[in-house]
Design an enzyme around this catalytic site. Structure first.
Site, PDB file in Angstrom:
ATOM      1  N   ASP A  41       1.028  -1.195  -0.114  1.00 21.88           N
ATOM      2  CA  ASP A  41      -0.040  -0.063  -0.113  1.00 21.88           C
ATOM      3  C   ASP A  41       0.811   1.244  -0.058  1.00 21.88           C
ATOM      4  O   ASP A  41       0.371   2.517   0.498  1.00 21.88           O
ATOM      5  CB  ASP A  41      -1.092   0.171   1.302  1.00 21.88           C
ATOM      6  CG  ASP A  41      -0.152  -0.184   2.578  1.00 21.88           C
ATOM      7  OD1 ASP A  41       1.123  -0.490   2.412  1.00 21.88           O
ATOM      8  OD2 ASP A  41      -0.699  -0.034   3.615  1.00 21.88           O
ATOM      9  N   HIS A 231      21.383   4.136 -19.572  1.00 22.28           N
ATOM     10  CA  HIS A 231      20.640   4.369 -18.531  1.00 22.28           C
ATOM     11  C   HIS A 231      20.836   3.715 -17.292  1.00 22.28           C
ATOM     12  O   HIS A 231      20.045   3.468 -16.693  1.00 22.28           O
ATOM     13  CB  HIS A 231      18.958   4.341 -18.938  1.00 22.28           C
ATOM     14  CG  HIS A 231      18.810   5.416 -19.810  1.00 22.28           C
ATOM     15  ND1 HIS A 231      17.397   5.290 -20.625  1.00 22.28           N
ATOM     16  CD2 HIS A 231      19.250   6.740 -20.264  1.00 22.28           C
ATOM     17  CE1 HIS A 231      17.323   6.615 -21.215  1.00 22.28           C
ATOM     18  NE2 HIS A 231      18.297   7.298 -21.030  1.00 22.28           N
ATOM     19  N   ASP A 248      24.828  11.877 -14.750  1.00 24.90           N
ATOM     20  CA  ASP A 248      23.530  12.572 -15.455  1.00 24.90           C
ATOM     21  C   ASP A 248      22.304  12.668 -14.536  1.00 24.90           C
ATOM     22  O   ASP A 248      21.889  11.779 -14.437  1.00 24.90           O
ATOM     23  CB  ASP A 248      23.383  11.623 -16.814  1.00 24.90           C
ATOM     24  CG  ASP A 248      22.275  12.048 -17.578  1.00 24.90           C
ATOM     25  OD1 ASP A 248      21.779  13.132 -17.183  1.00 24.90           O
ATOM     26  OD2 ASP A 248      22.068  11.589 -18.633  1.00 24.90           O
ATOM     27  N   ASP A 259      18.494  18.927 -16.913  1.00 25.84           N
ATOM     28  CA  ASP A 259      19.239  17.591 -17.454  1.00 25.84           C
ATOM     29  C   ASP A 259      20.511  17.590 -17.820  1.00 25.84           C
ATOM     30  O   ASP A 259      20.879  18.049 -18.880  1.00 25.84           O
ATOM     31  CB  ASP A 259      18.407  17.100 -18.699  1.00 25.84           C
ATOM     32  CG  ASP A 259      18.761  15.572 -18.979  1.00 25.84           C
ATOM     33  OD1 ASP A 259      19.699  14.920 -18.321  1.00 25.84           O
ATOM     34  OD2 ASP A 259      18.405  15.245 -20.180  1.00 25.84           O
ATOM     35  N   HIS A 343      23.263   7.145 -29.323  1.00 29.59           N
ATOM     36  CA  HIS A 343      22.118   7.707 -29.053  1.00 29.59           C
ATOM     37  C   HIS A 343      21.795   8.921 -29.787  1.00 29.59           C
ATOM     38  O   HIS A 343      22.902   9.474 -30.465  1.00 29.59           O
ATOM     39  CB  HIS A 343      22.035   8.181 -27.527  1.00 29.59           C
ATOM     40  CG  HIS A 343      23.080   8.756 -26.738  1.00 29.59           C
ATOM     41  ND1 HIS A 343      23.279  10.186 -26.853  1.00 29.59           N
ATOM     42  CD2 HIS A 343      24.088   8.301 -26.096  1.00 29.59           C
ATOM     43  CE1 HIS A 343      24.170  10.683 -26.358  1.00 29.59           C
ATOM     44  NE2 HIS A 343      24.834   9.480 -25.926  1.00 29.59           N
ATOM     45  N   HIS A 347      17.287  16.237 -26.805  1.00 24.85           N
ATOM     46  CA  HIS A 347      15.787  16.384 -27.119  1.00 24.85           C
ATOM     47  C   HIS A 347      15.169  17.369 -26.457  1.00 24.85           C
ATOM     48  O   HIS A 347      16.133  18.514 -25.825  1.00 24.85           O
ATOM     49  CB  HIS A 347      15.265  14.871 -26.210  1.00 24.85           C
ATOM     50  CG  HIS A 347      16.033  15.098 -24.882  1.00 24.85           C
ATOM     51  ND1 HIS A 347      15.662  15.761 -23.542  1.00 24.85           N
ATOM     52  CD2 HIS A 347      17.140  14.282 -24.478  1.00 24.85           C
ATOM     53  CE1 HIS A 347      16.325  15.482 -22.487  1.00 24.85           C
ATOM     54  NE2 HIS A 347      17.301  14.802 -22.935  1.00 24.85           N
ATOM     55  N   HIS A 354      12.080  14.507 -21.282  1.00 25.51           N
ATOM     56  CA  HIS A 354      12.050  14.144 -22.699  1.00 25.51           C
ATOM     57  C   HIS A 354      10.996  14.883 -23.265  1.00 25.51           C
ATOM     58  O   HIS A 354       9.802  14.147 -23.130  1.00 25.51           O
ATOM     59  CB  HIS A 354      12.278  12.776 -23.202  1.00 25.51           C
ATOM     60  CG  HIS A 354      13.479  11.807 -22.742  1.00 25.51           C
ATOM     61  ND1 HIS A 354      13.673  10.709 -22.551  1.00 25.51           N
ATOM     62  CD2 HIS A 354      14.639  12.625 -22.370  1.00 25.51           C
ATOM     63  CE1 HIS A 354      14.929  10.603 -22.265  1.00 25.51           C
ATOM     64  NE2 HIS A 354      15.445  11.669 -22.137  1.00 25.51           N
ATOM     65  N   GLU A 379      23.805  16.626 -26.023  1.00 30.28           N
ATOM     66  CA  GLU A 379      24.783  15.488 -25.035  1.00 30.28           C
ATOM     67  C   GLU A 379      25.209  14.628 -25.961  1.00 30.28           C
ATOM     68  O   GLU A 379      24.940  13.678 -25.727  1.00 30.28           O
ATOM     69  CB  GLU A 379      23.491  15.001 -24.233  1.00 30.28           C
ATOM     70  CG  GLU A 379      22.306  14.544 -25.046  1.00 30.28           C
ATOM     71  CD  GLU A 379      21.098  13.966 -23.743  1.00 30.28           C
ATOM     72  OE1 GLU A 379      21.454  13.076 -23.146  1.00 30.28           O
ATOM     73  OE2 GLU A 379      20.160  14.497 -23.933  1.00 30.28           O
ATOM     74  N   TYR A 383      31.574   5.923 -26.048  1.00 29.17           N
ATOM     75  CA  TYR A 383      31.244   4.956 -25.076  1.00 29.17           C
ATOM     76  C   TYR A 383      32.097   3.666 -25.493  1.00 29.17           C
ATOM     77  O   TYR A 383      31.793   3.145 -26.683  1.00 29.17           O
ATOM     78  CB  TYR A 383      30.154   4.382 -24.911  1.00 29.17           C
ATOM     79  CG  TYR A 383      29.145   5.611 -24.479  1.00 29.17           C
ATOM     80  CD1 TYR A 383      28.783   6.268 -23.208  1.00 29.17           C
ATOM     81  CD2 TYR A 383      28.258   6.398 -25.558  1.00 29.17           C
ATOM     82  CE1 TYR A 383      28.008   7.426 -23.028  1.00 29.17           C
ATOM     83  CE2 TYR A 383      27.554   7.443 -25.293  1.00 29.17           C
ATOM     84  CZ  TYR A 383      27.347   7.993 -24.017  1.00 29.17           C
ATOM     85  OH  TYR A 383      26.671   8.894 -23.895  1.00 29.17           O
ATOM     86  N   ARG A 403      30.045  11.602 -21.398  1.00 31.45           N
ATOM     87  CA  ARG A 403      29.132  12.317 -22.067  1.00 31.45           C
ATOM     88  C   ARG A 403      28.991  13.623 -21.457  1.00 31.45           C
ATOM     89  O   ARG A 403      29.334  13.643 -20.282  1.00 31.45           O
ATOM     90  CB  ARG A 403      27.699  11.729 -21.837  1.00 31.45           C
ATOM     91  CG  ARG A 403      26.480  12.344 -22.248  1.00 31.45           C
ATOM     92  CD  ARG A 403      25.106  11.499 -22.633  1.00 31.45           C
ATOM     93  NE  ARG A 403      24.456  10.960 -21.304  1.00 31.45           N
ATOM     94  CZ  ARG A 403      24.563   9.942 -20.956  1.00 31.45           C
ATOM     95  NH1 ARG A 403      25.148   8.854 -21.270  1.00 31.45           N
ATOM     96  NH2 ARG A 403      23.844   9.616 -19.735  1.00 31.45           N
ATOM     97  N   GLU A 405      26.506  17.071 -21.291  1.00 30.70           N
ATOM     98  CA  GLU A 405      25.232  17.405 -21.724  1.00 30.70           C
ATOM     99  C   GLU A 405      24.783  18.827 -20.754  1.00 30.70           C
ATOM    100  O   GLU A 405      24.962  18.979 -19.713  1.00 30.70           O
ATOM    101  CB  GLU A 405      24.210  16.365 -21.253  1.00 30.70           C
ATOM    102  CG  GLU A 405      22.543  16.943 -21.323  1.00 30.70           C
ATOM    103  CD  GLU A 405      21.837  15.641 -20.830  1.00 30.70           C
ATOM    104  OE1 GLU A 405      22.063  14.825 -20.193  1.00 30.70           O
ATOM    105  OE2 GLU A 405      20.578  15.682 -21.626  1.00 30.70           O
TER     106      GLU A 405
END
Ligand code: GLY
Ligand code: MN
Ligand code: MN
Length: 437
Positions: A41, A231, A248, A259, A343, A347, A354, A379, A383, A403, A405
């Site tokens: 719950d 991610h 990130d 972001d 990638h 965005h 996003h 960004e 890799y 990366r 960004e």
């Protein structure tokens, strides 16, 4: 939940601009997100639906915003949870119907208990119902009973509006960017070899909370090879001396997201190999930002970052081909550079991290035209996960993931980097990491 820091006139002008685009015999029903349970719950922290936030700033669960025509005018009604002492003892005080009428930018408020009768009566009088289905089963059922009224999707109209940010929205996005920038700096300062990814996460998110903010997506703190997982967010590994960490992380201010990604060496000093990759990604990122010009197509950013990365990978001996071959098709970006930059370049950013408005690599065309008031991320990354079995990873760069960004506002006078308070040059980063002074 507190009210977003936006003026009532901002909301009412959004409502007029949206409703003014609909046929007059329409009914509009915008539900908020459902509460989602995490275990038994115990619910996940509630986050209102972005269309609900956009149109009236309502941040509490279960509400439905309705708009209907009456005597030649649009009337907005918010259906809200009624006051209920028993529930409020556990969950906190509700704004209730009266509080909504006096404090929110809507014409009327009613209890959710009255929604069935009210919607049913309005359904009979309309020919189109603009509704977002799938969020509120009771509402879906009510609309399912509509005889003759055509269901229509309000989101394309709202998305075209949401993608262009007003002055008030840009103020909130700047605040969000500033908090996220300061959190990255705090984390860089606190970093030492052997630090846990979770410890960096806690520094970042403590700063969000200190600023009365919260994350806009789960923070990614990837040390070493984990930086090569796009991610990654288990954040449960120690980061060894000599490794990079990729962070990130972004927060929300009145629902508006930031972001940011930064990558730094936990020792405070980039190795030669890390420096080569970092400098290349930074060069690509600066080219991507430069491509954020009003009037350019969306794909310009990705073309700019891709050209720099492809040339750089050739110069570093990772790829042995021409730039054109490295990039592949001018729309598909399916050449071998894609093995290391898999990638998109960015965005839209706004109430959703996003955000709406289109603009994804893989779109059939070149994407939307950039316009003043749009906010995008830039960004690029590279890799080199040594765990990859599908391609050969050059020994020299094995285990490196970088990366960078930033959040960028498109203006008539060129790109404005909202996250410019967050350092990203090698010298700036080396001066900050581990420096608590
Ligand atoms: N944090 C997810 C992204 O950068 O798109
Ligand atoms: Mn992003
Ligand atoms: Mn990000």
């Amino acid at each position: 939940m507190s009210k977003p820091d936006l003026s009532d006139s901002e909301y009412t002008s959004r409502q007029s601009a949206f409703l003014g685009q609909l046929p007059e015999d329409s009914l509009v029903l915008i539900p908020t997100n459902p509460v989602v349970f995490r275990s038994n719950d115990t619910a996940f922290p509630f986050r209102a639906n972005s269309y609900m936030l956009y149109l009236c700033g309502w941040s509490d669960p279960e509400a439905v915003l309705m708009a209907h025509r009456e005597r030649g005018k649009w009337v907005t009604t918010l259906f809200v949870q009624p006051r209920d002492t028993k529930a409020e003892i556990w969950e906190g005080q509700r704004i209730g119907v009266e509080g909504t009428v006096s404090g929110w930018p809507v014409d009327q408020a009613h209890s959710l208990e009255d929604i069935a009768d009210s919607v049913t009566s309005h359904l009979d009088a309309c020919t189109s119902v603009y509704c977002i289905p799938g969020l509120n089963p009771e509402l879906d059922e009510l609309i399912g009973r509509a005889d003759g009224a055509e269901l229509a999707d309000p989101t394309p109209i709202l998305d075209d509006m949401r993608v262009l940010k007003s002055k008030e929205e840009i103020r909130l996005m700047q605040e969000s960017a500033d908090i996220a920038s300061a959190s990255q700096i705090a984390a860089m300062r606190a970093t030492f070899p052997g630090i846990g990814e979770w410890q960096i996460q806690s520094i970042i998110e403590a700063h969000f909370t200190t600023c009365k903010s919260r994350w806009s997506y789960q923070s990614i703190v990837g040390g070493g090879e984990n930086a090569t997982i796009l991610h990654y967010n288990s954040n449960d590994n120690e980061i060894s001396d000599g490794e990079l960490v990729l962070v990130d992380a972004g927060c929300e201010v009145s629902g508006y997201a930031s972001d940011i990604t930064r990558t730094w060496p936990v020792s405070g000093k980039f190795s030669d190999q890390q420096r080569e990759i970092y400098e290349l990604v930074l060069k690509a990122q600066l080219a991507g930002i430069e491509a954020c010009q009003a009037g350019s197509v969306w794909l310009s950013m990705h073309r700019a970052t891709s050209a720099v990365l492809a040339q750089g990978l050739i110069d570093l001996g990772v790829l042995d081909c021409s730039v054109e071959e490295a990039i592949g098709d001018d729309m598909e970006f399916n050449g071998p550079y894609r093995n290391f930059f898999m990638h998109g370049t960015g965005h839209f950013l706004g109430l959703d991290v996003h955000d709406v408005g289109g603009g994804r690599q893989g779109d059939k065309d070149e994407g939307p035209i950039l316009q003043p008031g749009m906010v995008v991320t830039v960004e690029p990354g590279l890799y080199f996960g040594s765990w990859r079995t599908d391609i050969e990873i050059p020994d020299r760069y094995a285990g490196i993931g970088v990366r960078i960004e930033d959040n960028v506002l498109i203006t008539d006078n060129g790109p404005v980097v909202l996250t410019s308070n967050c350092p990203k040059t090698i010298d700036e980063i080396e001066a900050l990491v581990g420096n608590n002074g």
